[in-house]
Write a protein that holds these residues in place. Structure first.
Motif, PDB file in Angstrom:
ATOM      1  N   GLU A  65      29.393 111.727 -54.933  1.00  0.00           N
ATOM      2  CA  GLU A  65      29.164 112.076 -53.528  1.00  0.00           C
ATOM      3  C   GLU A  65      27.790 111.628 -53.040  1.00  0.00           C
ATOM      4  O   GLU A  65      27.593 111.322 -51.873  1.00  0.00           O
ATOM      5  CB  GLU A  65      29.297 113.594 -53.319  1.00  0.00           C
ATOM      6  N   ILE A  66      26.824 111.620 -53.958  1.00  0.00           N
ATOM      7  CA  ILE A  66      25.455 111.322 -53.556  1.00  0.00           C
ATOM      8  C   ILE A  66      25.272 109.822 -53.278  1.00  0.00           C
ATOM      9  O   ILE A  66      24.501 109.416 -52.428  1.00  0.00           O
ATOM     10  CB  ILE A  66      24.454 111.829 -54.635  1.00  0.00           C
ATOM     11  N   THR A  67      26.033 109.002 -54.015  1.00  0.00           N
ATOM     12  CA  THR A  67      25.928 107.565 -53.783  1.00  0.00           C
ATOM     13  C   THR A  67      26.824 107.207 -52.594  1.00  0.00           C
ATOM     14  O   THR A  67      27.893 107.778 -52.418  1.00  0.00           O
ATOM     15  CB  THR A  67      26.373 106.761 -55.022  1.00  0.00           C
ATOM     16  N   VAL A  68      26.346 106.289 -51.793  1.00  0.00           N
ATOM     17  CA  VAL A  68      27.088 105.921 -50.590  1.00  0.00           C
ATOM     18  C   VAL A  68      28.075 104.810 -50.939  1.00  0.00           C
ATOM     19  O   VAL A  68      27.688 103.769 -51.455  1.00  0.00           O
ATOM     20  CB  VAL A  68      26.131 105.449 -49.480  1.00  0.00           C
ATOM     21  N   ASN A  69      29.351 105.074 -50.713  1.00  0.00           N
ATOM     22  CA  ASN A  69      30.362 104.094 -51.106  1.00  0.00           C
ATOM     23  C   ASN A  69      31.188 103.629 -49.929  1.00  0.00           C
ATOM     24  O   ASN A  69      32.402 103.572 -49.981  1.00  0.00           O
ATOM     25  CB  ASN A  69      31.253 104.685 -52.201  1.00  0.00           C
ATOM     26  N   VAL A  70      30.510 103.339 -48.853  1.00  0.00           N
ATOM     27  CA  VAL A  70      31.218 102.842 -47.682  1.00  0.00           C
ATOM     28  C   VAL A  70      30.967 101.346 -47.603  1.00  0.00           C
ATOM     29  O   VAL A  70      29.831 100.906 -47.507  1.00  0.00           O
ATOM     30  CB  VAL A  70      30.698 103.506 -46.394  1.00  0.00           C
ATOM     31  N   THR A  71      32.015 100.583 -47.703  1.00  0.00           N
ATOM     32  CA  THR A  71      31.829  99.133 -47.649  1.00  0.00           C
ATOM     33  C   THR A  71      33.089  98.468 -47.124  1.00  0.00           C
ATOM     34  O   THR A  71      34.083  99.138 -46.870  1.00  0.00           O
ATOM     35  CB  THR A  71      31.410  98.584 -49.031  1.00  0.00           C
ATOM     36  N   GLU A  72      33.048  97.199 -46.919  1.00  0.00           N
ATOM     37  CA  GLU A  72      34.205  96.476 -46.409  1.00  0.00           C
ATOM     38  C   GLU A  72      34.230  95.084 -47.049  1.00  0.00           C
ATOM     39  O   GLU A  72      33.213  94.615 -47.535  1.00  0.00           O
ATOM     40  CB  GLU A  72      34.145  96.360 -44.871  1.00  0.00           C
ATOM     41  N   MET A  73      35.394  94.451 -47.053  1.00  0.00           N
ATOM     42  CA  MET A  73      35.468  93.073 -47.542  1.00  0.00           C
ATOM     43  C   MET A  73      34.843  92.149 -46.505  1.00  0.00           C
ATOM     44  O   MET A  73      35.002  92.360 -45.305  1.00  0.00           O
ATOM     45  CB  MET A  73      36.912  92.667 -47.771  1.00  0.00           C
ATOM     46  N   PHE A  74      34.155  91.153 -46.984  1.00  0.00           N
ATOM     47  CA  PHE A  74      33.529  90.147 -46.116  1.00  0.00           C
ATOM     48  C   PHE A  74      32.662  90.795 -45.032  1.00  0.00           C
ATOM     49  O   PHE A  74      32.665  90.358 -43.883  1.00  0.00           O
ATOM     50  CB  PHE A  74      34.580  89.210 -45.508  1.00  0.00           C
ATOM     51  N   ARG A  75      31.953  91.890 -45.402  1.00  0.00           N
ATOM     52  CA  ARG A  75      31.016  92.492 -44.444  1.00  0.00           C
ATOM     53  C   ARG A  75      30.019  91.419 -44.016  1.00  0.00           C
ATOM     54  O   ARG A  75      29.473  90.720 -44.855  1.00  0.00           O
ATOM     55  CB  ARG A  75      30.281  93.679 -45.088  1.00  0.00           C
ATOM     56  N   ASP A  76      29.756  91.271 -42.755  1.00  0.00           N
ATOM     57  CA  ASP A  76      28.944  90.192 -42.196  1.00  0.00           C
ATOM     58  C   ASP A  76      29.552  88.829 -42.545  1.00  0.00           C
ATOM     59  O   ASP A  76      29.028  88.109 -43.395  1.00  0.00           O
ATOM     60  CB  ASP A  76      27.490  90.230 -42.711  1.00  0.00           C
ATOM     61  N   PRO A  77      30.646  88.465 -41.896  1.00  0.00           N
ATOM     62  CA  PRO A  77      31.331  87.204 -42.217  1.00  0.00           C
ATOM     63  C   PRO A  77      30.403  85.986 -42.228  1.00  0.00           C
ATOM     64  O   PRO A  77      30.588  85.078 -43.054  1.00  0.00           O
ATOM     65  CB  PRO A  77      32.365  87.078 -41.097  1.00  0.00           C
TER      66      PRO A  77
END
Lengths: 295, 198
Positions: free
Chosen positions: A89-101
């Motif tokens: 929970e403490i680590t941030v795990n929000v991400t997306e594929m090809f973030r910033d194309p």
């Protein structure tokens, strides 16, 4: 016109997300928590950036309905299982594929061709890979360049469950819409759909993409340098550290790069104020890609 | 005076969403020429358009508008805008920090995060302004600013294109001033004069 102190106090009807019974976390509490974790488990959160760390702790108190920080500390100390959940929970795990194309286009069009000028095979480290979206993005990029079999990839994270998730490569279909949009902006060769199959509302990534990826449980803060790479990606990881810790980690990343290797950080991160900045040159300032030029 | 000059204000935070662009542009263009307080803005924006917004806001602004990098120092005389797809916070030691945490109120950047963090750092030395918007983001942040002794201002709902956001703040906390944008500009001008006199 500002002579009167106009006060508008309205009636309620809008409740805050947090229950009133839960304590508000203060900085002194953060110190108590980091000390307890250090004593019990050896992880060191002392130099994490305070604002986000404080929010994460507050979130955990609310999520688990733990009213006070003292009770949280007791729970951490008494249960390894709880601590693992806490770590996740403490680590941030929000991400997306090809973030910033545009970043990924730069990697495909300039960075990798440059590496290939001098090497037939090379190695990449995703430092802080989280749930793996960046790893699959890279694998797809390499596959479309027809060099996936020429690259060794290490993907590491401090959080074991999230590494398992990355290795499994199953993502909620609702996230794939955004990922697909990013992929289109990346101007990939086909459709993102060609790289996964849909199963029970999940997108299951093609396993062949990660055949040459080793997933490794590694703590950037305390771990030792373990290898050298031609390209290190550590994007939006160090934003959770204070400047002191950023310096330490950057030194580690620097030592993990071959001379003339590349370092990529998040689009709003910067090397400028780091001690080690003079050993890098800026390759692309917009995409925050640097090249190690001095040993 | 509607503000307490002995407070020695250190910063201004502005939150805005749908319908706030016009107001923000007007405020930035109407600032006193020698306005020195840093203005920190969190405006809802398209997640995947990184460029263009800062440039659009810069055109008429008296002070330069920039998107801060992580750990950048907060400087006087500048206007800061939360970058797309990051939450913007402030740290002790007068620096910014960015985060990619989950969306809050369906937003990243979220106004509540920026406002709450500013309230924590600047306490009673903060002026919080909430403009037009279609959701409730920013209401809790305004409450935190009030709780820590800061000054709270919302755009007059009658002037807002969409008044949900200022109304949400008015419903959960006491707001010191409800002002139209031209009154906000006048407020800054009076604040600036009394600061200089001091």
């Amino acid at each position: 016109m500002f002579d009167s102190q106009k006060m508008f106090t309205g009636a309620g009807g809008f409740s805050e997300h947090s229950s009133e019974k839960i304590q508000e976390v203060e900085i002194a509490d953060l110190r108590k928590i980091t000390q307890a974790i250090k004593n019990c488990y050896g992880y060191d959160f002392t130099d994490y950036a305070i604002s986000s760390f404080k929010r994460r702790i507050q979130r955990i108190l609310e999520l688990y309905k733990i009213p006070t920080v003292d009770q949280l500390i007791k729970k951490i100390e008494s249960s390894v299982t709880f601590f693992e959940e806490f770590l996740a929970e403490i680590t941030v795990n929000v991400t997306e594929m090809f973030r910033d194309p545009s970043f990924w286009r730069e990697v495909r069009d300039h960075i990798i061709p440059n590496i290939l000028l001098n090497h037939d095979t090379f190695s990449i480290w995703h430092a802080g890979c989280s749930s793996g979206e960046e790893v699959y993005s890279m694998a797809i990029l390499l596959k479309e360049m027809d060099i996936l079999d020429k690259v060794n990839i290490i993907a590491s994270d401090i959080d074991k469950p999230i590494l398992t998730k990355a290795e499994r490569g199953e993502y909620n279909m609702k996230n794939m819409e955004l990922n697909e949009k990013n992929y289109i902006r990346f101007q990939g060769k086909s459709s993102l759909r060609d790289y996964y199959t849909e199963k029970n509302g999940k997108a299951v990534m093609d396993k062949s993409l990660i055949e040459r990826v080793s997933f490794r449980n590694y703590d950037l803060v305390q771990g030792n340098v373990f290898n050298k790479f031609d390209l290190v990606l550590c994007r939006n990881v160090m934003i959770y550290f204070n400047q002191n810790l950023q310096n330490t980690v950057l030194k580690k990343l620097y030592e993990s790069l071959f001379r003339y290797g590349y370092l990529a950080i998040g689009s709003k991160e910067s090397l400028i104020w780091c001690e080690i900045a003079n050993k890098f040159i800026v390759v692309n300032n917009e995409e925050k890609i640097y090249k190690k030029i001095k040993e | 005076m509607g503000f307490n000059i002995s407070n020695n204000y250190k910063a201004v935070v502005i939150g805005g969403s749908a319908g706030s662009f016009q107001g923000v542009t007007k405020i930035l263009a109407g600032l006193p020429q020698d306005f020195e307080l840093p203005i920190i803005m969190c405006l809802h924006r398209l997640k995947h358009v990184r460029n263009g917004f800062v440039e659009a806001l810069s055109i008429k602004s008296i002070n330069p508008v920039v998107e801060p990098s992580d750990k950048e120092s907060i400087k006087r005389g500048k206007v800061y805008l939360a970058p797309s797809n990051y939450h913007l916070s402030m740290e002790l030691g007068n620096t910014f920090s960015l985060s990619t945490e989950d969306m809050v109120n369906n937003s990243r950047p979220a106004i509540d995060i920026t406002l709450e963090s500013a309230a924590y750092i600047f306490k009673e030395k903060l002026i919080g302004i909430l403009l037009s918007g279609a959701n409730r983001d920013g209401a809790i942040g305004m409450k935190k600013i009030k709780e820590r002794g800061g000054l709270t201002i919302v755009q007059d709902p009658a002037e807002c294109m969409i008044d949900t956001m200022p109304k949400a703040a008015l419903s959960i906390t006491s707001i010191d001033h409800v002002l139209r944008t031209d009154q906000i500009i006048q407020f800054f001008s009076e604040l600036n004069k009394s600061t200089i006199k001091q």
